[in-house]
Each structure stands twice: as structure tokens, then as C-alpha cells.
Design a protein around this motif. Structure first.
Motif, PDB file in Angstrom:
ATOM      1  N   HIS A  14       0.834  -1.208   0.000  1.00 33.19           N
ATOM      2  CA  HIS A  14       0.000   0.000   0.000  1.00 33.19           C
ATOM      3  C   HIS A  14       0.869   1.259   0.000  1.00 33.19           C
ATOM      4  O   HIS A  14       2.011   1.210   0.475  1.00 33.19           O
ATOM      5  N   PRO A  15       0.292   2.375  -0.493  1.00 31.21           N
ATOM      6  CA  PRO A  15       1.022   3.637  -0.414  1.00 31.21           C
ATOM      7  C   PRO A  15       1.214   4.019   1.066  1.00 31.21           C
ATOM      8  O   PRO A  15       0.246   4.432   1.705  1.00 31.21           O
ATOM      9  N   ASP A  16       2.333   3.802   1.578  1.00 30.30           N
ATOM     10  CA  ASP A  16       2.917   4.073   2.912  1.00 30.30           C
ATOM     11  C   ASP A  16       3.744   2.873   3.406  1.00 30.30           C
ATOM     12  O   ASP A  16       4.590   3.032   4.279  1.00 30.30           O
ATOM     13  N   ASP A  17       3.523   1.673   2.861  1.00 34.36           N
ATOM     14  CA  ASP A  17       4.296   0.506   3.319  1.00 34.36           C
ATOM     15  C   ASP A  17       5.781   0.576   2.927  1.00 34.36           C
ATOM     16  O   ASP A  17       6.638   0.294   3.771  1.00 34.36           O
ATOM     17  N   PRO A  18       6.124   0.931   1.675  1.00 34.80           N
ATOM     18  CA  PRO A  18       7.561   0.966   1.329  1.00 34.80           C
ATOM     19  C   PRO A  18       8.342   1.939   2.202  1.00 34.80           C
ATOM     20  O   PRO A  18       9.415   1.607   2.724  1.00 34.80           O
ATOM     21  N   ASP A  19       7.785   3.160   2.395  1.00 32.12           N
ATOM     22  CA  ASP A  19       8.510   4.164   3.178  1.00 32.12           C
ATOM     23  C   ASP A  19       8.449   3.856   4.674  1.00 32.12           C
ATOM     24  O   ASP A  19       9.367   4.177   5.418  1.00 32.12           O
ATOM     25  N   PHE A  20       7.374   3.217   5.117  1.00 32.37           N
ATOM     26  CA  PHE A  20       7.283   2.870   6.533  1.00 32.37           C
ATOM     27  C   PHE A  20       8.390   1.891   6.919  1.00 32.37           C
ATOM     28  O   PHE A  20       8.981   1.991   7.982  1.00 32.37           O
ATOM     29  N   LYS A  21       8.686   0.947   6.038  1.00 27.54           N
ATOM     30  CA  LYS A  21       9.677  -0.089   6.354  1.00 27.54           C
ATOM     31  C   LYS A  21      11.088   0.241   5.900  1.00 27.54           C
ATOM     32  O   LYS A  21      12.057  -0.261   6.470  1.00 27.54           O
ATOM     33  N   VAL A  22      11.207   1.019   4.827  1.00 29.61           N
ATOM     34  CA  VAL A  22      12.529   1.221   4.217  1.00 29.61           C
ATOM     35  C   VAL A  22      12.858   2.714   4.029  1.00 29.61           C
ATOM     36  O   VAL A  22      13.888   3.050   3.455  1.00 29.61           O
ATOM     37  N   GLY A  23      11.999   3.610   4.528  1.00 28.36           N
ATOM     38  CA  GLY A  23      12.170   5.037   4.274  1.00 28.36           C
ATOM     39  C   GLY A  23      13.521   5.581   4.727  1.00 28.36           C
ATOM     40  O   GLY A  23      14.140   6.385   4.030  1.00 28.36           O
ATOM     41  N   GLY A  24      13.980   5.159   5.896  1.00 27.03           N
ATOM     42  CA  GLY A  24      15.255   5.657   6.419  1.00 27.03           C
ATOM     43  C   GLY A  24      16.422   5.173   5.567  1.00 27.03           C
ATOM     44  O   GLY A  24      17.303   5.961   5.187  1.00 27.03           O
ATOM     45  N   THR A  25      16.425   3.903   5.264  1.00 30.09           N
ATOM     46  CA  THR A  25      17.507   3.325   4.448  1.00 30.09           C
ATOM     47  C   THR A  25      17.489   3.952   3.050  1.00 30.09           C
ATOM     48  O   THR A  25      18.553   4.250   2.488  1.00 30.09           O
TER      49      THR A  25
END
Ligand code: ZN
Length: 273
Positions: A14-25
Motif C-alpha cells: 500500500h502507499p505508505d508501506d515501502p517508506d514505513f519499512k525502508v524510508g530511512g535506508t
């Protein structure tokens, strides 16, 4: 690969899952000049209490793109319906094509053990695409890859059939505010749907600055979780002094269906230690 740039393809449901899990990296890679692309496999057109369908899908697409801008990466949403994703052959072909077009060195995906069917099937689709990206007669419209990328799962807390086991943990203290800024772009998720779903809609401030602060505080414990849980791995990778001081982290487990993560390519693909 001839380029020094690392190419990282981040899949989420979903739009928010990629950045929620990998946003910092992702922010760390972008700062170093590497190339990250985030892909939401569904368009997010169902998860809301007041709106849905195409208007919600368009809104979520714009929010994802804005989040990607904060992280220095492209962030797209595919047009599969939210809540109805299935691991069909058609969907697998689309994932194979996206991987081939981007030519990643590293792919990230959720694990197939997860509460949400869209998360599980996103994982299934990415796992099914690994290896097949190298087979010339599959999806012949997109040139096949000469080698399988390395693939890793993002962290989760599910225990059955087996808990997440970190192979790589990345400290993200210097980009934690950037990660929150990215998630702050998902207005329809962070300040509408998710608080509504938790019964906390009345706690969300109206003012944008207050909202961002509220979100930052809400997520703090969650973003501290991996560093606490996987401290041993942080110390192994960063050394005793640095590894014991990291507050925020994102963790990854090798998916066996991608190319192996070796001592050699670990430091090329994760140039943070
Ligand atoms: Zn999700």
C-alpha cells in the motif's frame, strides 16, 4: 554492473508501506547518490472511511509521490485494487517487468507471513518474480536480466511459522526526521484512515505542524523497536561503540530466492557500516 551506483527497488502493498519499512535506508542511499525506487503494488483505493475508488487512488498516488520527493526517490503506485490483490500470472508479469526495467541490485519485499492479504500476496508476487526475471521466454517484452538481484524481506513482528531473523540492520538516526517527513505526506493514511481504524481520530491535531509532531511522537517507540531488538546485529555490523548508540534502525532478512548475500556484496549493497 558497470555503474558504482546501487539500484534498490522497494516493494510494498500500500502507499505508505515501502517508506514505513525502508524510508530511512532509502534516504541514506539517496544521500549517497544511489538510486531508489518505491513501488506500492496496490493503488490504496479501499483503506478509508469516507472516500474510496478512483478519487482515493489518485490522492494516494500523489501522497506517495510527495513522500518519494522527501526521500529523494521515485515512488509509484500500481493500479491493483486495495484489499483485493491476488498473486495472479498477470500481476506476476507486471512485477517481473518492473524489476527488469529498473535493473535493481537489491529488491526489498514484505515476508509472506503478515496480517494483511495484500502484504502476503505482494510478497508472493515478488518471490515468484525472482529467478523468473532471468528467464528469456518469460515476459519477452522486457529484456531479461543476466543475473538475479539480491532480495531481502523487511522486518515484521509476526511469529508464525517463524519470526523475522535479521541479516542486516541499518542505523537511520541521521535520517529519522526525513523518514517522518515522508510519512507526513500520507495525509489520508496517517491523519485520517489509520487513526479512524484505531478509534483515535479525535486525537489528531488539525494544524499541520502539530500533526507532524503528533505523528513523530506516535511513531517513536515503533521506530526504536528494531534497534532494541537487533542490538547484537548492529554491534556486529557497526562495531561496539557505534552499534550500541544507534536509536533507530531498519532491518532486513535475506530472501533465499534472490542472489545470495555474501560477505563481499553485503558491503557493496549496504555501504553504511
Ligand atoms: Zn499495508
Amino acid at each position: 554492473m558497470t555503474s558504482d551506483k546501487i539500484r534498490v527497488l522497494v516493494f510494498g502493498a500500500h502507499p505508505d508501506d515501502p517508506d514505513f519499512k525502508v524510508g530511512g535506508t532509502a534516504a541514506l542511499y539517496s544521500r549517497m547518490g544511489h538510486v531508489v525506487k518505491m513501488v506500492s503494488v496496490t493503488n490504496g483505493d479501499a483503506g478509508h472511511h469516507e472516500m474510496g475508488g478512483a478519487p482515493l487512488a489518485w490522492r494516494r498516488r500523489a501522497e506517495a509521490a510527495a513522500s518519494g520527493e522527501r526521500l529523494g526517490c521515485e515512488y509509484i503506485t500500481l493500479d491493483n485494487h486495495d484489499g483485493e490483490l491476488l498473486p495472479t500470472l498477470e500481476a506476476r508479469r507486471e512485477i517481473i517487468e518492473i524489476i527488469r526495467d529498473f535493473q535493481p541490485d537489491l529488491v526489498t519485499t514484505p515476508r509472506p507471513w503478515d496480517y494483511h492479504p495484500d502484504h502476503r500476496y505482494t510478497s508472493q508476487l515478488v518471490q515468484d518474480a525472482m529467478y523468473m526475471v532471468t528467464v528469456p521466454n518469460v515476459v519477452s517484452r522486457a529484456p531479461y536480466l543476466s543475473r538475479n538481484p539480491v532480495a531481502v524481506y523487511v522486518a515484521d513482528h509476526f511469529q508464525k511459522p517463524y519470526p523475522f531473523r535479521p541479516d542486516v540492520v541499518v542505523g537511520i538516526d541521521e535520517v529519522i526526521e526525513q523518514k517522518v517527513d515522508a510519512l507526513h505526506c500520507h495525509t489520508s493514511q496517517m491523519y485520517e484512515w489509520l487513526p479512524y481504524n484505531r478509534g483515535q481520530l479525535d486525537q489528531v491535531p488539525q494544524n499541520p505542524d502539530e500533526r507532524r509532531l503528533w505523528l513523530r511522537q506516535l511513531l517513536d517507540a515503533r521506530f526504536r523497536g528494531p534497534a532494541g531488538l537487533y542490538r547484537d546485529k548492529l554491534i556486529e555490523l557497526y562495531g561496539q561503540e557505534r552499534g550500541s548508540q544507534i536509536k533507530y534502525a531498519e532491518a532486513f532478512e535475506v530472501c533465499e530466492y534472490g542472489a545470495p548475500l555474501t560477505e563481499e556484496n553485503l558491503h557493496r549493497l549496504f555501504p553504511f557500516f
